[in-house]
Design a protein around this motif. Sequence first.
Motif, PDB file in Angstrom:
ATOM      1  N   ASN A  92       0.692  -1.129  -0.031  1.00  0.00           N
ATOM      2  CA  ASN A  92      -0.034  -0.051   0.135  1.00  0.00           C
ATOM      3  C   ASN A  92       0.880   1.194   0.121  1.00  0.00           C
ATOM      4  OD1 ASN A  92      -2.479  -1.440   0.200  1.00  0.00           O
ATOM      5  ND2 ASN A  92      -2.096  -1.715   1.886  1.00  0.00           N
ATOM      6  N   ASN A  93       1.211   1.571  -1.099  1.00  0.00           N
ATOM      7  CA  ASN A  93       2.080   2.789  -1.349  1.00  0.00           C
ATOM      8  C   ASN A  93       1.733   3.896  -1.827  1.00  0.00           C
ATOM      9  OD1 ASN A  93       4.919   3.673  -2.205  1.00  0.00           O
ATOM     10  ND2 ASN A  93       4.142   3.798  -4.002  1.00  0.00           N
ATOM     11  N   ALA A  94       0.620   3.951  -2.378  1.00  0.00           N
ATOM     12  CA  ALA A  94      -0.154   5.348  -2.803  1.00  0.00           C
ATOM     13  C   ALA A  94      -0.321   6.303  -1.739  1.00  0.00           C
ATOM     14  CB  ALA A  94      -1.666   5.018  -3.762  1.00  0.00           C
ATOM     15  N   GLY A  95      -0.025   7.517  -2.122  1.00  0.00           N
ATOM     16  CA  GLY A  95      -0.090   8.666  -1.088  1.00  0.00           C
ATOM     17  C   GLY A  95       0.237   9.866  -1.630  1.00  0.00           C
ATOM     18  N   ILE A  96      -0.020  11.033  -0.867  1.00  0.00           N
ATOM     19  CA  ILE A  96      -0.100  12.221  -1.160  1.00  0.00           C
ATOM     20  C   ILE A  96       0.619  13.123   0.124  1.00  0.00           C
ATOM     21  CG2 ILE A  96      -1.836  12.280  -2.719  1.00  0.00           C
ATOM     22  CD1 ILE A  96      -3.487  13.937  -0.765  1.00  0.00           C
ATOM     23  N   ASP A  97       1.050  14.234  -0.124  1.00  0.00           N
ATOM     24  CA  ASP A  97       1.560  15.272   0.822  1.00  0.00           C
ATOM     25  C   ASP A  97       0.906  16.338   0.862  1.00  0.00           C
ATOM     26  OD1 ASP A  97       2.651  16.073  -1.279  1.00  0.00           O
ATOM     27  OD2 ASP A  97       4.772  16.078  -0.672  1.00  0.00           O
ATOM     28  N   HIS A  98       1.528  17.193   1.514  1.00  0.00           N
ATOM     29  CA  HIS A  98       0.909  18.618   1.415  1.00  0.00           C
ATOM     30  C   HIS A  98       2.155  19.696   1.569  1.00  0.00           C
ATOM     31  CE1 HIS A  98       0.566  19.790   5.908  1.00  0.00           C
ATOM     32  NE2 HIS A  98       0.515  18.433   5.609  1.00  0.00           N
ATOM     33  N   LYS A  99       1.989  20.909   1.103  1.00  0.00           N
ATOM     34  CA  LYS A  99       2.999  21.960   1.067  1.00  0.00           C
ATOM     35  C   LYS A  99       3.412  22.359   2.790  1.00  0.00           C
ATOM     36  CE  LYS A  99       4.152  26.656  -0.034  1.00  0.00           C
ATOM     37  NZ  LYS A  99       3.676  27.904  -0.735  1.00  0.00           N
ATOM     38  N   PRO A 100       4.461  22.164   3.198  1.00  0.00           N
ATOM     39  CA  PRO A 100       4.644  22.630   4.444  1.00  0.00           C
ATOM     40  C   PRO A 100       4.158  23.975   4.969  1.00  0.00           C
ATOM     41  CG  PRO A 100       6.835  21.550   3.621  1.00  0.00           C
ATOM     42  CD  PRO A 100       5.848  21.847   2.404  1.00  0.00           C
ATOM     43  N   THR A 101       3.393  23.822   5.906  1.00  0.00           N
ATOM     44  CA  THR A 101       2.619  24.785   6.330  1.00  0.00           C
ATOM     45  C   THR A 101       2.246  24.751   7.835  1.00  0.00           C
ATOM     46  OG1 THR A 101       1.529  24.893   4.330  1.00  0.00           O
ATOM     47  CG2 THR A 101       0.566  26.316   5.846  1.00  0.00           C
ATOM     48  N   PRO A 102       2.133  25.940   8.569  1.00  0.00           N
ATOM     49  CA  PRO A 102       1.719  25.889   9.950  1.00  0.00           C
ATOM     50  C   PRO A 102       0.564  25.215  10.208  1.00  0.00           C
ATOM     51  CG  PRO A 102       2.894  27.707   9.742  1.00  0.00           C
ATOM     52  CD  PRO A 102       2.749  27.190   8.256  1.00  0.00           C
ATOM     53  N   MET A 103       0.103  24.417  11.118  1.00  0.00           N
ATOM     54  CA  MET A 103      -1.028  23.643  11.078  1.00  0.00           C
ATOM     55  C   MET A 103      -2.210  24.757  11.156  1.00  0.00           C
ATOM     56  SD  MET A 103      -2.377  21.071  14.223  1.00  0.00           S
ATOM     57  CE  MET A 103      -3.992  20.675  14.336  1.00  0.00           C
ATOM     58  N   HIS A 104      -2.242  25.730  11.828  1.00  0.00           N
ATOM     59  CA  HIS A 104      -3.462  26.597  12.054  1.00  0.00           C
ATOM     60  C   HIS A 104      -3.718  27.259  10.604  1.00  0.00           C
ATOM     61  CE1 HIS A 104      -0.354  29.624  12.327  1.00  0.00           C
ATOM     62  NE2 HIS A 104      -1.336  30.533  12.078  1.00  0.00           N
ATOM     63  N   PHE A 111      -6.525  18.713   4.574  1.00  0.00           N
ATOM     64  CA  PHE A 111      -6.393  17.693   5.659  1.00  0.00           C
ATOM     65  C   PHE A 111      -7.392  16.472   5.358  1.00  0.00           C
ATOM     66  CE2 PHE A 111      -8.517  15.757   9.521  1.00  0.00           C
ATOM     67  CZ  PHE A 111      -7.370  15.276   9.977  1.00  0.00           C
ATOM     68  N   HIS A 112      -8.462  16.887   4.838  1.00  0.00           N
ATOM     69  CA  HIS A 112      -9.465  15.665   4.532  1.00  0.00           C
ATOM     70  C   HIS A 112      -9.020  15.117   3.590  1.00  0.00           C
ATOM     71  CE1 HIS A 112     -12.370  16.670   7.617  1.00  0.00           C
ATOM     72  NE2 HIS A 112     -12.419  17.785   7.185  1.00  0.00           N
ATOM     73  N   ARG A 113      -8.290  15.498   2.456  1.00  0.00           N
ATOM     74  CA  ARG A 113      -7.921  14.708   1.214  1.00  0.00           C
ATOM     75  C   ARG A 113      -6.498  14.025   1.563  1.00  0.00           C
ATOM     76  NH1 ARG A 113      -8.863  12.119  -3.189  1.00  0.00           N
ATOM     77  NH2 ARG A 113      -7.391  12.191  -4.746  1.00  0.00           N
ATOM     78  N   ASN A 114      -5.829  14.398   2.489  1.00  0.00           N
ATOM     79  CA  ASN A 114      -4.681  13.452   2.883  1.00  0.00           C
ATOM     80  C   ASN A 114      -5.158  12.196   3.605  1.00  0.00           C
ATOM     81  OD1 ASN A 114      -1.498  14.578   3.244  1.00  0.00           O
ATOM     82  ND2 ASN A 114      -2.898  16.180   2.571  1.00  0.00           N
ATOM     83  N   TYR A 159      -0.296  15.447   6.885  1.00  0.00           N
ATOM     84  CA  TYR A 159       0.463  14.198   6.657  1.00  0.00           C
ATOM     85  C   TYR A 159       0.818  13.162   7.820  1.00  0.00           C
ATOM     86  CZ  TYR A 159       4.086  11.592   4.370  1.00  0.00           C
ATOM     87  OH  TYR A 159       4.814  10.651   3.713  1.00  0.00           O
ATOM     88  N   SER A 160       1.126  13.858   8.530  1.00  0.00           N
ATOM     89  CA  SER A 160       1.915  13.077   9.714  1.00  0.00           C
ATOM     90  C   SER A 160       0.778  12.358  10.473  1.00  0.00           C
ATOM     91  CB  SER A 160       2.667  14.045  10.832  1.00  0.00           C
ATOM     92  OG  SER A 160       3.019  13.376  11.885  1.00  0.00           O
ATOM     93  N   ALA A 161      -0.294  12.928  10.678  1.00  0.00           N
ATOM     94  CA  ALA A 161      -1.526  12.471  11.283  1.00  0.00           C
ATOM     95  C   ALA A 161      -1.799  11.305  10.518  1.00  0.00           C
ATOM     96  CB  ALA A 161      -2.658  13.269  11.341  1.00  0.00           C
ATOM     97  N   THR A 162      -2.054  11.115   9.259  1.00  0.00           N
ATOM     98  CA  THR A 162      -2.342  10.103   8.257  1.00  0.00           C
ATOM     99  C   THR A 162      -1.316   8.844   8.684  1.00  0.00           C
ATOM    100  OG1 THR A 162      -1.157  10.727   6.448  1.00  0.00           O
ATOM    101  CG2 THR A 162      -3.517  11.441   6.969  1.00  0.00           C
ATOM    102  N   LYS A 163      -0.192   9.349   8.621  1.00  0.00           N
ATOM    103  CA  LYS A 163       1.015   8.217   8.740  1.00  0.00           C
ATOM    104  C   LYS A 163       1.100   7.415  10.095  1.00  0.00           C
ATOM    105  CE  LYS A 163       2.389   8.365   4.519  1.00  0.00           C
ATOM    106  NZ  LYS A 163       1.997   7.236   3.714  1.00  0.00           N
ATOM    107  N   ASN A 199       9.324  17.582  -5.669  1.00  0.00           N
ATOM    108  CA  ASN A 199       8.261  18.676  -5.924  1.00  0.00           C
ATOM    109  C   ASN A 199       8.150  19.731  -4.597  1.00  0.00           C
ATOM    110  OD1 ASN A 199       5.934  20.122  -7.216  1.00  0.00           O
ATOM    111  ND2 ASN A 199       4.867  19.411  -5.310  1.00  0.00           N
ATOM    112  N   VAL A 200       8.386  18.858  -3.610  1.00  0.00           N
ATOM    113  CA  VAL A 200       8.336  19.737  -2.177  1.00  0.00           C
ATOM    114  C   VAL A 200       9.491  20.544  -2.179  1.00  0.00           C
ATOM    115  CG1 VAL A 200       8.622  19.657   0.289  1.00  0.00           C
ATOM    116  CG2 VAL A 200       6.931  18.167  -0.800  1.00  0.00           C
ATOM    117  N   LEU A 201      10.769  20.001  -2.577  1.00  0.00           N
ATOM    118  CA  LEU A 201      12.119  20.679  -2.562  1.00  0.00           C
ATOM    119  C   LEU A 201      12.085  21.930  -3.521  1.00  0.00           C
ATOM    120  CD1 LEU A 201      14.601  17.628  -2.666  1.00  0.00           C
ATOM    121  CD2 LEU A 201      14.085  19.071  -0.656  1.00  0.00           C
ATOM    122  N   ALA A 202      11.274  21.734  -4.317  1.00  0.00           N
ATOM    123  CA  ALA A 202      11.208  22.827  -5.411  1.00  0.00           C
ATOM    124  C   ALA A 202      10.478  23.923  -5.106  1.00  0.00           C
ATOM    125  CB  ALA A 202      10.599  22.343  -6.914  1.00  0.00           C
TER     126      ALA A 202
END
Length: 255
Positions: A92-104, A111-114, A159-163, A199-202
């Motif tokens: 089960n490898n399929a996954g996404i992330d999100h742009k590093p952003t303060p939680m608030h 969040f729901h998409r992750n 992302y962390s919460a899902t993992k 993509n994140v690094l860019a």
Amino acid sequence: MKSVGNLENKHILITGGASGIGAATALLVASRGAKVVVSDQNRQQGEAIVEQICAKGGVATFIAADVSDSDSVIALFAQAKAAYGPVNVTINNAGIDHKPTPMHLVDDAVFHRNVAVNLAGVWYCMKQAIIQMLDNGGGHVINIASVAGLHSAPTIAAYSATKHGVMGLTKSAAVEYAKANIRVNAVCPSFIRTPMVENVLANVDERVRNAMIKANPMKRLGEVEEIAGALAWLCSDESSFMTGQSVVLDGGMLA
């Protein structure tokens, strides 16, 4: 005598198999004799991976699926079974992330998409894999989690919460189905040179980029082949006494 890492007669299904860790793993396990189902939403890239496998004499097929949709996952596993018989190993490898952003500041939709892809998607795939494995005398479910599922991960809280959730599913299912000869383990990479990480690094500044690359004692990103090698071993019977565990591949980050 079978060679080390032999995967002959194994039917391995890999979600998110069109690129990154999934693609590298598909190519490797096919080279060791497995019949491989590559699944992804990206049909063009997924079919290209299958073509590479078949060109080298391997056996593989592509099945498009959206892991965030339970009906799509049910259809995926039904088609995989029709192609090569019951699935022996699911990655089960399929996954996404999100742009590093303060939680608030993270939009609730992010969040729901992750959750939909990274957690519910694993849930749906685990259920269908286990159904087939119960009827087939056992099998192995391998979930791709993350070091972000083992410790704090500031600015990628969704992302962390899902993992962390994936780790909970892994441990609970491992104990629940051990007597049925179904093993469940997780692989927890750190920053690996995948399209998602690139993509994140860019999209971060140089300071953050350097910090990510040098976040472990080895001072480099991991390579997809390094993760694929560990996954291929887990797919083999050589890992037969291992369940409920997390294989951490992080260059020493959490040491």
